[in-house]
Design an enzyme around this catalytic site. Sequence first.
Site, PDB file in Angstrom:
ATOM      1  N   ASP A 117      17.812 -26.083  14.573  1.00 53.14           N
ATOM      2  CA  ASP A 117      19.273 -26.006  14.560  1.00 53.14           C
ATOM      3  C   ASP A 117      19.842 -27.329  15.059  1.00 53.14           C
ATOM      4  O   ASP A 117      19.837 -27.610  16.265  1.00 53.14           O
ATOM      5  CB  ASP A 117      19.746 -24.855  15.443  1.00 53.14           C
ATOM      6  CG  ASP A 117      19.107 -23.529  15.039  1.00 53.14           C
ATOM      7  OD1 ASP A 117      18.839 -23.345  13.839  1.00 53.14           O
ATOM      8  OD2 ASP A 117      18.863 -22.685  15.921  1.00 53.14           O
ATOM      9  N   SER A 143      13.336 -21.972  14.652  1.00 55.41           N
ATOM     10  CA  SER A 143      14.482 -22.451  13.875  1.00 55.41           C
ATOM     11  C   SER A 143      14.867 -23.858  14.303  1.00 55.41           C
ATOM     12  O   SER A 143      14.942 -24.161  15.493  1.00 55.41           O
ATOM     13  CB  SER A 143      15.685 -21.514  14.075  1.00 55.41           C
ATOM     14  OG  SER A 143      16.732 -21.841  13.179  1.00 55.41           O
ATOM     15  N   SER A 174      16.176 -22.618   9.654  1.00 54.30           N
ATOM     16  CA  SER A 174      16.851 -23.800  10.179  1.00 54.30           C
ATOM     17  C   SER A 174      18.275 -23.838   9.660  1.00 54.30           C
ATOM     18  O   SER A 174      18.611 -23.184   8.677  1.00 54.30           O
ATOM     19  CB  SER A 174      16.135 -25.097   9.758  1.00 54.30           C
ATOM     20  OG  SER A 174      14.878 -25.223  10.390  1.00 54.30           O
TER      21      SER A 174
END
Length: 409
Positions: free
Chosen positions: A327, A325, A287
């Site tokens: 983001d 992830s 992340s």
Amino acid sequence: MTFLCVQGPAVAADVAQADQDHAQDNNARPRARDIGLVSGVLSPGELNAITDVKGVQVGQTTLNKGDNIRTGVTAILPHAGNLFKEKVAAAVHIGNGFGKLMGSTQIKELGEIETPILLTGTLNVPRVADALLDWMLALPGNEDVRSINAVVGETNDGQLNDLRGRHVGQDEVFAALKSASTGPVEEGAVGAGTGTEAFGFKGGIGTSSRVVPESAGGYTVGVLVQTNFGGVLTMNGAPVGKELGRYYLKEAIEGKEVSANAGKDALKLSANDPIQLDHVSDRADGSIMMIVATDAPLGSRNLERLANRAMLGLARTGSPATNGSGDYVIAFSTAPESRINSSDAVRETKVLGNNAMSPLFLATVEATEEAIYNSLLKATTITGRDGRTVEALPIDKTVEILKKYGAIK
């Protein structure tokens, strides 16, 4: 801007010494511009940090205890006053939403932030939010407040940290908030970046800023990142991750099978190369939290457009924003025109129009890219949970690669 929560005088002395040694190591490592790595064409602010945006404060608590605790909290304050009474215009952009960004829906709905922004490790989010609520409710003027939208972001530092222990609580949160200042921002393995990793190397906190030309308003854009993701590290176009032999899908591309349970087992690049690989080098999940601040007078709609551009800076560094992830970008304006008095029934403001946004877009892309580089370059090698070590990006080899590809002179 660090604080250590320890138990017992003997442990306190040992950990304090360890933290002091770590801080010295951290200070010895360079930022991007120290090695000639200059991203883009715009000039940075005086500190080359998010705190170049007037009024923005940053405070951090670092927990580096025993063998398994490598975590912390980073606080970003848009201004030093009561944010609930004097909110700031804000926006959220989700690049890939595999994460736990508390408070995001109200920001998207109302276009404003009413608490400091806190960053921490994944399972600490509820505890940090609870402490932030205690902080906000105790502020003078908030005696009758019955609803507060706490804003807390995270990345998963469980590779190095005892994440399940949920070690960040009120003491650590209050220490970060109390230590917040407008000065230089400590980077690398500190605060919320203590236990993170990026591109298979030690990640952490990074920051940078850009000032647009006076003809475009002379505004400042500052970015702070918490890096904990993967991909193929690229610095000013140079394939650093590939040259170092540590990048997403490397083993799959080479036809090697590496078990997901490989643990501490490693693959050596060569007899002459000390860099070690393990199973995490073949994944890019993780992340990144990106916080964008500006003194340009913007409403929430153009702040969202500004936040979108941080993803372009992230992409320049080699992230594909993978399925696993988280983001996220939070953008806010500190301009007086963008302040929001919670008691106002009618607001009349002047904000920049669409045609004035392009220089700010460029500033955001460049500052995000450099902030990510700084998070890697300043981070030190850390050993944590179960004896696992995440190495810092090797400076000398990185400089050699950058020179080879003309990314620095």
